[in-house]
Design a protein around this motif. Structure first.
Motif, PDB file in Angstrom:
ATOM      1  N   THR A 155       0.829  -1.208   0.000  1.00  0.00           N
ATOM      2  CA  THR A 155       0.000   0.000   0.000  1.00  0.00           C
ATOM      3  C   THR A 155       0.862   1.257   0.000  1.00  0.00           C
ATOM      4  N   LEU A 156       1.865   1.298   0.858  1.00  0.00           N
ATOM      5  CA  LEU A 156       2.729   2.478   0.911  1.00  0.00           C
ATOM      6  C   LEU A 156       3.471   2.675  -0.409  1.00  0.00           C
ATOM      7  N   HIS A 157       3.887   1.584  -1.010  1.00  0.00           N
ATOM      8  CA  HIS A 157       4.562   1.667  -2.313  1.00  0.00           C
ATOM      9  C   HIS A 157       3.592   2.140  -3.400  1.00  0.00           C
ATOM     10  N   GLU A 158       2.392   1.578  -3.393  1.00  0.00           N
ATOM     11  CA  GLU A 158       1.400   1.914  -4.415  1.00  0.00           C
ATOM     12  C   GLU A 158       0.958   3.368  -4.298  1.00  0.00           C
ATOM     13  N   ALA A 159       0.843   3.871  -3.065  1.00  0.00           N
ATOM     14  CA  ALA A 159       0.361   5.231  -2.856  1.00  0.00           C
ATOM     15  C   ALA A 159       1.275   6.265  -3.500  1.00  0.00           C
ATOM     16  N   ALA A 160       2.575   5.991  -3.515  1.00  0.00           N
ATOM     17  CA  ALA A 160       3.517   6.944  -4.111  1.00  0.00           C
ATOM     18  C   ALA A 160       3.245   7.110  -5.606  1.00  0.00           C
ATOM     19  N   TYR A 161       2.970   6.016  -6.299  1.00  0.00           N
ATOM     20  CA  TYR A 161       2.676   6.102  -7.734  1.00  0.00           C
ATOM     21  C   TYR A 161       1.267   6.625  -7.981  1.00  0.00           C
ATOM     22  N   ALA A 162       0.321   6.222  -7.136  1.00  0.00           N
ATOM     23  CA  ALA A 162      -1.046   6.707  -7.288  1.00  0.00           C
ATOM     24  C   ALA A 162      -1.114   8.217  -7.105  1.00  0.00           C
ATOM     25  N   ALA A 163      -0.296   8.764  -6.199  1.00  0.00           N
ATOM     26  CA  ALA A 163      -0.295  10.207  -5.975  1.00  0.00           C
ATOM     27  C   ALA A 163       0.083  10.960  -7.245  1.00  0.00           C
ATOM     28  N   GLU A 164       1.056  10.453  -7.977  1.00  0.00           N
ATOM     29  CA  GLU A 164       1.466  11.120  -9.214  1.00  0.00           C
ATOM     30  C   GLU A 164       0.420  10.958 -10.309  1.00  0.00           C
ATOM     31  N   VAL A 165      -0.230   9.808 -10.342  1.00  0.00           N
ATOM     32  CA  VAL A 165      -1.286   9.597 -11.328  1.00  0.00           C
ATOM     33  C   VAL A 165      -2.451  10.553 -11.084  1.00  0.00           C
ATOM     34  N   VAL A 166      -2.880  10.654  -9.831  1.00  0.00           N
ATOM     35  CA  VAL A 166      -3.996  11.547  -9.496  1.00  0.00           C
ATOM     36  C   VAL A 166      -3.597  13.003  -9.713  1.00  0.00           C
ATOM     37  N   ARG A 167      -2.392  13.363  -9.329  1.00  0.00           N
ATOM     38  CA  ARG A 167      -1.942  14.742  -9.513  1.00  0.00           C
ATOM     39  C   ARG A 167      -1.911  15.117 -10.994  1.00  0.00           C
ATOM     40  N   GLY A 168      -1.418  14.207 -11.827  1.00  0.00           N
ATOM     41  CA  GLY A 168      -1.409  14.476 -13.259  1.00  0.00           C
ATOM     42  C   GLY A 168      -2.818  14.619 -13.821  1.00  0.00           C
ATOM     43  N   GLY A 169      -3.753  13.793 -13.327  1.00  0.00           N
ATOM     44  CA  GLY A 169      -5.134  13.903 -13.786  1.00  0.00           C
ATOM     45  C   GLY A 169      -5.765  15.218 -13.395  1.00  0.00           C
ATOM     46  N   ILE A 170      -5.504  15.675 -12.167  1.00  0.00           N
ATOM     47  CA  ILE A 170      -6.065  16.958 -11.719  1.00  0.00           C
ATOM     48  C   ILE A 170      -5.485  18.113 -12.526  1.00  0.00           C
ATOM     49  N   LEU A 171      -4.183  18.065 -12.790  1.00  0.00           N
ATOM     50  CA  LEU A 171      -3.554  19.131 -13.559  1.00  0.00           C
ATOM     51  C   LEU A 171      -4.027  19.161 -15.011  1.00  0.00           C
ATOM     52  N   SER A 172      -4.575  18.049 -15.500  1.00  0.00           N
ATOM     53  CA  SER A 172      -5.050  18.011 -16.886  1.00  0.00           C
ATOM     54  C   SER A 172      -6.371  18.750 -17.073  1.00  0.00           C
ATOM     55  N   VAL A 173      -7.072  19.061 -15.972  1.00  0.00           N
ATOM     56  CA  VAL A 173      -8.346  19.767 -16.063  1.00  0.00           C
ATOM     57  C   VAL A 173      -8.075  21.237 -16.343  1.00  0.00           C
ATOM     58  N   ASP A 174      -8.789  21.783 -17.311  1.00  0.00           N
ATOM     59  CA  ASP A 174      -8.599  23.181 -17.676  1.00  0.00           C
ATOM     60  C   ASP A 174      -8.899  24.098 -16.490  1.00  0.00           C
ATOM     61  N   ARG A 175      -8.025  25.061 -16.265  1.00  0.00           N
ATOM     62  CA  ARG A 175      -8.182  25.975 -15.136  1.00  0.00           C
ATOM     63  C   ARG A 175      -9.474  26.780 -15.232  1.00  0.00           C
ATOM     64  N   GLY A 176      -9.918  27.033 -16.456  1.00  0.00           N
ATOM     65  CA  GLY A 176     -11.160  27.788 -16.632  1.00  0.00           C
ATOM     66  C   GLY A 176     -12.368  27.073 -16.055  1.00  0.00           C
ATOM     67  N   GLN A 177     -12.354  25.732 -16.062  1.00  0.00           N
ATOM     68  CA  GLN A 177     -13.454  24.959 -15.487  1.00  0.00           C
ATOM     69  C   GLN A 177     -13.564  25.222 -13.980  1.00  0.00           C
ATOM     70  N   ILE A 178     -12.410  25.265 -13.314  1.00  0.00           N
ATOM     71  CA  ILE A 178     -12.401  25.499 -11.868  1.00  0.00           C
ATOM     72  C   ILE A 178     -12.836  26.929 -11.557  1.00  0.00           C
ATOM     73  N   GLU A 179     -12.371  27.877 -12.356  1.00  0.00           N
ATOM     74  CA  GLU A 179     -12.753  29.264 -12.132  1.00  0.00           C
ATOM     75  C   GLU A 179     -14.239  29.476 -12.364  1.00  0.00           C
ATOM     76  N   ALA A 180     -14.797  28.774 -13.364  1.00  0.00           N
ATOM     77  CA  ALA A 180     -16.232  28.876 -13.608  1.00  0.00           C
ATOM     78  C   ALA A 180     -17.024  28.314 -12.438  1.00  0.00           C
ATOM     79  N   ALA A 181     -16.546  27.206 -11.862  1.00  0.00           N
ATOM     80  CA  ALA A 181     -17.218  26.631 -10.699  1.00  0.00           C
ATOM     81  C   ALA A 181     -17.129  27.567  -9.497  1.00  0.00           C
ATOM     82  N   GLN A 182     -16.000  28.248  -9.344  1.00  0.00           N
ATOM     83  CA  GLN A 182     -15.857  29.204  -8.251  1.00  0.00           C
ATOM     84  C   GLN A 182     -16.817  30.370  -8.410  1.00  0.00           C
ATOM     85  N   SER A 183     -17.000  30.807  -9.663  1.00  0.00           N
ATOM     86  CA  SER A 183     -17.915  31.922  -9.901  1.00  0.00           C
ATOM     87  C   SER A 183     -19.361  31.549  -9.607  1.00  0.00           C
ATOM     88  N   LEU A 184     -19.675  30.255  -9.672  1.00  0.00           N
ATOM     89  CA  LEU A 184     -21.029  29.800  -9.341  1.00  0.00           C
ATOM     90  C   LEU A 184     -21.223  29.615  -7.840  1.00  0.00           C
TER      91      LEU A 184
END
Length: 281
Positions: A155-184
């Motif tokens: 689990t500890l080993h897997e979490a290190a790789y999963a963290a990078e996978v999730v981080r890359g997925g979050i960074l792939s979301v367009d920043r404008g989508q988050i800003e639009a959600a904030q404006s709502l």
């Protein structure tokens, strides 16, 4: 008559369109035929070679010991992936936060566990009692059995790789989508669950599927600490019967079968999250 009328109208007769002739790929087809012949000869040699002892493979393929080992392998894979991605998601959020302490802790965790071989981690946790004989008055030797050590280490080993996978997925979301959600006026948790995560899953699912298959095969390493997974179960049998090759084939066929099913499931999950995009198929 038609040519005369065409000339009379001051126009020249249109030329016939050129005929398109498909290119002849003789070399490609010859190479393909040679590959098929070699594959057929290889498959035939495996099937007809008595040294593989296919009758022994059939005898032990669904034996109780092998099925128990397979069940433990599947259980260990599912638990490690669940816990690993839960911890990995938390680490990814820490890494993306504005807090320098959380970012440093997350970075240091990923750096350390990705830099250390999984076998070394498992052996370290297996011998943790030598460093800390007691924790909160509890004897660690009796607390951490082989299965618990396998779950913690993987689990500890897997979490290190999963963290990078999730981080890359979050960074792939367009920043404008988050800003639009904030404006709502959406809160941080709703923005993450309703806006960020569904779009990030398009980038998370493919590497996560590969990690799942890798974890399934990687669980075989726990046999070194006497966890009776699929590989260790067949090892116990061939240490008694000395039928090494057919028992290894039993484990191989089970691994291939399960990873094939997981690969099919990954395809449909990817197609689900790719709906409405150019990658949908």
């Amino acid at each position: 008559m038609s040519a005369t009328l065409t000339k009379a109208a001051g126009r020249t007769p249109a030329a016939d369109p050129p005929r398109i002739v498909p290119a002849r790929r003789t070399g490609q087809w010859t190479a393909a035929a040679a590959v098929l012949v070699l594959l057929a000869l290889g498959l035939l040699s495996v099937v007809r070679n008595d040294a593989f002892q296919w009758d022994v493979v059939g005898t032990y393929f669904t034996s109780p010991a092998v099925l128990r080992g397979l069940g433990l392998t599947l259980w260990l894979t599912a638990l490690v992936m669940l816990l690993g991605f839960a911890l990995g998601t938390l680490l990814a959020v820490f890494r993306l936060s504005a807090n320098p302490v959380l970012k440093a802790v997350s970075w240091g965790y990923v750096w350390f566990f990705r830099s250390t071989p999984i076998l070394v981690q498992l052996l370290f946790w297996f011998n943790i009692g030598a460093l800390y004989p007691q924790i909160l008055g509890i004897h660690t030797v009796n607390l951490l059995g082989p299965v618990a050590v396998a779950v913690i280490g993987l689990t500890l080993h897997e979490a290190a790789y999963a963290a990078e996978v999730v981080r890359g997925g979050i960074l792939s979301v367009d920043r404008g989508q988050i800003e639009a959600a904030q404006s709502l006026g959406l809160g941080r948790l709703r923005r993450f669950s309703r806006i960020v995560l569904p779009q990030a899953m398009r980038s998370i699912v493919p590497p996560a599927g590969n990690m799942l298959i890798g974890t399934l095969k990687g669980t075989s390493i726990v046999s070194v600490i006497a966890v009776q997974d699929l590989l260790y179960s067949v090892q116990l049998v061939y240490h008694r019967t000395y039928q090494v090759v057919p028992l290894l084939l039993v484990a191989t066929i089970w691994y291939v079968a399960v990873t094939s099913v997981l690969g099919i499931g990954q395809h449909y999950v990817e197609r689900h999250y790719a709906r409405g995009t150019a990658g949908a198929r």
